[in-house]
Design a protein around this motif. Structure first.
Motif, PDB file in Angstrom:
ATOM      1  N   SER A 215      43.969  47.352  41.321  1.00 61.96           N
ATOM      2  CA  SER A 215      42.104  47.424  41.981  1.00 61.96           C
ATOM      3  C   SER A 215      41.625  47.180  41.095  1.00 61.96           C
ATOM      4  O   SER A 215      40.673  47.036  40.923  1.00 61.96           O
ATOM      5  N   TRP A 216      41.897  47.207  39.518  1.00 62.28           N
ATOM      6  CA  TRP A 216      40.991  47.260  38.312  1.00 62.28           C
ATOM      7  C   TRP A 216      40.132  45.575  39.165  1.00 62.28           C
ATOM      8  O   TRP A 216      39.105  45.454  38.641  1.00 62.28           O
ATOM      9  N   VAL A 217      40.542  44.817  39.147  1.00 55.52           N
ATOM     10  CA  VAL A 217      40.538  43.630  39.434  1.00 55.52           C
ATOM     11  C   VAL A 217      40.348  42.678  40.294  1.00 55.52           C
ATOM     12  O   VAL A 217      38.755  42.429  40.815  1.00 55.52           O
ATOM     13  N   GLN A 218      40.975  43.187  41.694  1.00 57.57           N
ATOM     14  CA  GLN A 218      40.311  43.396  43.055  1.00 57.57           C
ATOM     15  C   GLN A 218      38.817  43.853  43.097  1.00 57.57           C
ATOM     16  O   GLN A 218      38.886  43.026  43.744  1.00 57.57           O
ATOM     17  N   THR A 219      38.261  44.646  42.623  1.00 59.20           N
ATOM     18  CA  THR A 219      37.398  45.345  42.623  1.00 59.20           C
ATOM     19  C   THR A 219      36.110  44.711  42.009  1.00 59.20           C
ATOM     20  O   THR A 219      35.174  45.270  42.282  1.00 59.20           O
TER      21      THR A 219
END
Ligand code: GCU
Length: 329
Positions: A215-219
């Motif tokens: 989630s840290w990367v995809q967002t």
């Protein structure tokens, strides 16, 4: 109780027979499923897989129409739509669900699970199912649970001890337990819906957030907050939420089809999760982000009062005892 592969295939066969016999008589139904994750998220992919299976098993008589990316609002808003009868299904993490029924609070306790096996024993075992089925009188229940890794802090600077959180505004989900957790650790919790976190970080409304690596990367929060400090405070599952009202309107055959596809989507998501977690870590490193190792002991010590509070409530204490009993020996 977990279905063995034998009983699963029997169930599958029974469903197929029912469908074949009933195909022409079956009523057509379209279920609306809205959630706040992007199309690239593994839980969205698991939902797509479930929709495909439902369509196949029902010979086109049942369809699930998916609205991703907060199109119908935040997690809180889609839960409200579902309770008002405007939506059939949504996704809620245990943090989102805590405000709708306190039984989900337990999943927001930090350092709850010994390891992944413990998480699996609980979430996919008897006590997990008990929780999932316990809220029907509130207009919803959950039909599938999805792994979502472990959550840690990310910010522009490392957070390796509770004191580092002093004066920091940390975005959290709207879970009372999580709010208390951040306060106990020494930070200032700021609840913001998932889709609005990027802007909040960019504008400096918050100084950091906490989530799993994908989630840290995809967002793209990683573009702003490049340091991921692995204190791994929580492992919070995502759930497929079903409206009790919609469920009661389905025929027994339709219910069986949906239940099977939902269970199959859990297995599918778990497989995708491991891959995406690895890929996301590689991507983060290639983007120049850093992972920081953290001594968890001071964080664990800081949150002990949360457990003391839980022990005071007989219902929560009983649930916690079941969680502990499910730990691998
Ligand atoms: C994770 C979780 C989502 C949740 C999000 C959040 O990514 O999988 O269900 O919405 O965290 O922090 O809001």
């Amino acid at each position: 109780m977990k279905l063995t592969s034998f009983s699963r295939s029997l169930l599958g066969a029974a469903i197929l027979t029912l469908c074949a016999g009933n195909a022409s008589a079956a009523e057509k139904v379209t279920l609306k499923l809205a959630h706040n994750l992007e199309r690239s998220h593994v839980v969205h992919k698991a939902f797509e897989q479930m929709a495909k299976e439902v369509k196949e098993l029902s010979h086109g008589n049942m369809q699930i129409r998916i609205y991703p990316s907060s199109q119908m609002g935040s997690a809180r808003e889609t839960m409200e739509l579902l309770q008002n009868g405007a939506l059939d299904m949504t996704k809620g993490s245990a943090s989102d669900l805590e405000s709708f029924d306190n039984v989900y609070a337990i999943y927001n306790l930090p350092y709850l699970f010994k390891n992944q096996q413990h998480f699996n024993n609980v979430v996919y075992g008897e006590v997990g199912k008990e929780i999932m089925n316990s809220t029907k009188d509130k207009g919803f229940f959950t039909m599938a649970a999805y792994v979502a890794g472990t959550r840690s802090f990310y910010a522009k600077k490392p957070i390796t001890k509770p004191e580092d959180l002093k004066g920091m505004k940390i975005r959290v989900q709207a879970s009372p337990t999580t709010l208390k957790m951040i306060e106990l650790m020494g930070g200032s919790p700021t609840p913001i819906s998932f889709g609005e976190v990027y802007t909040a970080m960019q504008q400096g409304v918050v100084d950091g957030a906490e989530n799993n690596v994908p989630s840290w990367v995809q967002t793209r929060h990683i573009e702003i907050a490049k340091v991921f400090s692995e204190d791994e405070h929580t492992s919070i599952p995502d759930f497929l939420v079903m409206s009790t009202k919609t469920w009661n309107k389905l025929t027994p055959e339709q219910q069986q089809i949906l239940a099977k596809a939902a269970t199959d989507s859990e297995v599918y998501e778990q497989k995708l999760w491991d891959e995406v977690d690895k890929e996301s870590r590689e991507k983060a490193t290639s983007m120049g982000a850093t992972f920081v190792k953290v001594d968890k002991a001071p964080f664990r010590a800081a949150v002990k009062p949360l457990y003391d509070d839980f022990a005071k409530d007989p219902k929560q204490a009983a649930l916690l005892a079941k969680f502990e009993a499910a730990a691998p020996q």
